[in-house]
Design a protein around this motif. Structure first.
Motif, short mmCIF file in Angstrom:
data_model
loop_
_atom_site.label_atom_id
_atom_site.label_comp_id
_atom_site.label_asym_id
_atom_site.label_seq_id
_atom_site.Cartn_x
_atom_site.Cartn_y
_atom_site.Cartn_z
N LEU A 111 0.83 -1.20 0.00
CA LEU A 111 0.00 0.00 0.00
C LEU A 111 0.86 1.26 0.00
O LEU A 111 0.55 2.23 -0.69
CB LEU A 111 -0.94 0.01 1.20
N VAL A 112 1.93 1.25 0.78
CA VAL A 112 2.83 2.41 0.83
C VAL A 112 3.39 2.72 -0.56
O VAL A 112 3.39 3.87 -1.01
CB VAL A 112 3.97 2.19 1.84
N ARG A 113 3.86 1.69 -1.26
CA ARG A 113 4.40 1.90 -2.60
C ARG A 113 3.34 2.45 -3.54
O ARG A 113 3.60 3.35 -4.34
CB ARG A 113 4.97 0.58 -3.16
N ALA A 114 2.11 1.94 -3.42
CA ALA A 114 1.04 2.39 -4.31
C ALA A 114 0.61 3.82 -3.98
O ALA A 114 0.33 4.61 -4.89
CB ALA A 114 -0.14 1.43 -4.21
N PHE A 115 0.53 4.15 -2.70
CA PHE A 115 0.09 5.49 -2.32
C PHE A 115 1.00 6.56 -2.89
O PHE A 115 0.55 7.68 -3.17
CB PHE A 115 0.02 5.62 -0.80
#
Length: 264
Positions: free
Chosen positions: A124-128
């Protein structure tokens, strides 16, 4: 019609957080909330037990139905749940299905206040990070700010998120200290432009972050500038927490539910 805030958020059956918090907070901001439901969670006011995300195609279909119908003046995202949903929202901006001039409040939900998982954090961090260039304001808690920026110092982390594309970052210290007032710092384009001090109230609150971000989005939809929207939200959230409902009065550690219908 009242200006509309289109929210991408998950269902919390307890009504403390998620899309119900969005609807109530935006209503109190004087705007109208429309919802693209991203997930159905299994949770109480105290704990997350699980969730099932909606497909990106379903969330997009909900969003475009609203965009084609109502005067959307701001966007707010909370729990997105999957990288597919984050990518889909990014594409709505990139393809101008949502105008990049539309104020966008990004609440990068990684975990619930109770600590329950709302998706795989690292992915999720990478996508955000791909959403940052479209964010008018990002409102992470301290854990999310450190995870997204890779920095332990909150101020350095806020400047880094601005450098990565976010227009503004609201730094909230509510999760970092056990005593003393809560300090919030608003960074715009890497510069700290506003500081507020809020009283630290006893207890933990379920849905306070959702409520704050949504009220800000509502005031942006109503035409406030960013600093005024944050100031108004600070005053409102303090009153909602002071009047919070206590679902388990016998348990001093239990989370309270903000009363978002307190007049401000």
């Amino acid at each position: 019609m009242r200006p509309v805030v289109l929210c991408f958020s998950g269902l919390d059956p307890s009504g403390g957080a998620g899309l119900q918090a969005d609807i109530e907070a935006i209503g109190q901001s004087e705007a109208h909330a429309a919802i693209a439901c991203t997930a159905v969670t299994i949770q109480s006011s105290q704990q997350v037990f699980g969730f099932e995300s909606c497909t990106a195609a379903l969330v997009k279909a909900q969003a475009t139905a609203v965009l084609d119908d109502l005067p959307v003046k701001a966007i707010k995202s909370g729990m997105l749940g999957t990288t597919d949903n984050i990518t889909m929202l990014t594409q709505l901006f990139a393809e101008q299905i949502i105008s990049t001039d539309t104020p966008f409040v990004l609440d990068p939900v990684l975990v619930a206040n109770s600590g329950g998982s709302l998706g795989d954090e690292k992915t999720l961090v990478r996508a955000f990070r791909q959403l940052l260039p479209y964010a008018t304001l990002i409102t992470p808690n301290t854990h999310e700010l450190r995870a997204l920026s890779g920095e332990q110092d909150l101020h350095v982390g806020a400047k880094k998120l601005c450098a990565q594309g976010a227009y503004a970052v609201l730094v909230k210290t509510s999760h970092d200290f056990d005593s003393g007032d809560i300090e919030q710092y608003l960074y715009i384009e890497g510069e700290m432009v506003h500081k507020s001090t809020l009283p630290r109230l006893e207890g933990e609150f379920h849905g306070s972050g959702c409520s704050l971000a949504s009220f800000i989005a509502g005031r942006l939809a109503m035409g406030d500038d960013l600093i005024d929207a944050v100031k108004s939200a600070d005053s409102w959230i303090t009153q909602t927490l002071r009047a919070a409902d206590v679902p388990h009065p016998e348990d001093a550690q239990a989370q309270l539910i903000p009363n978002r219908f307190v007049r401000h």
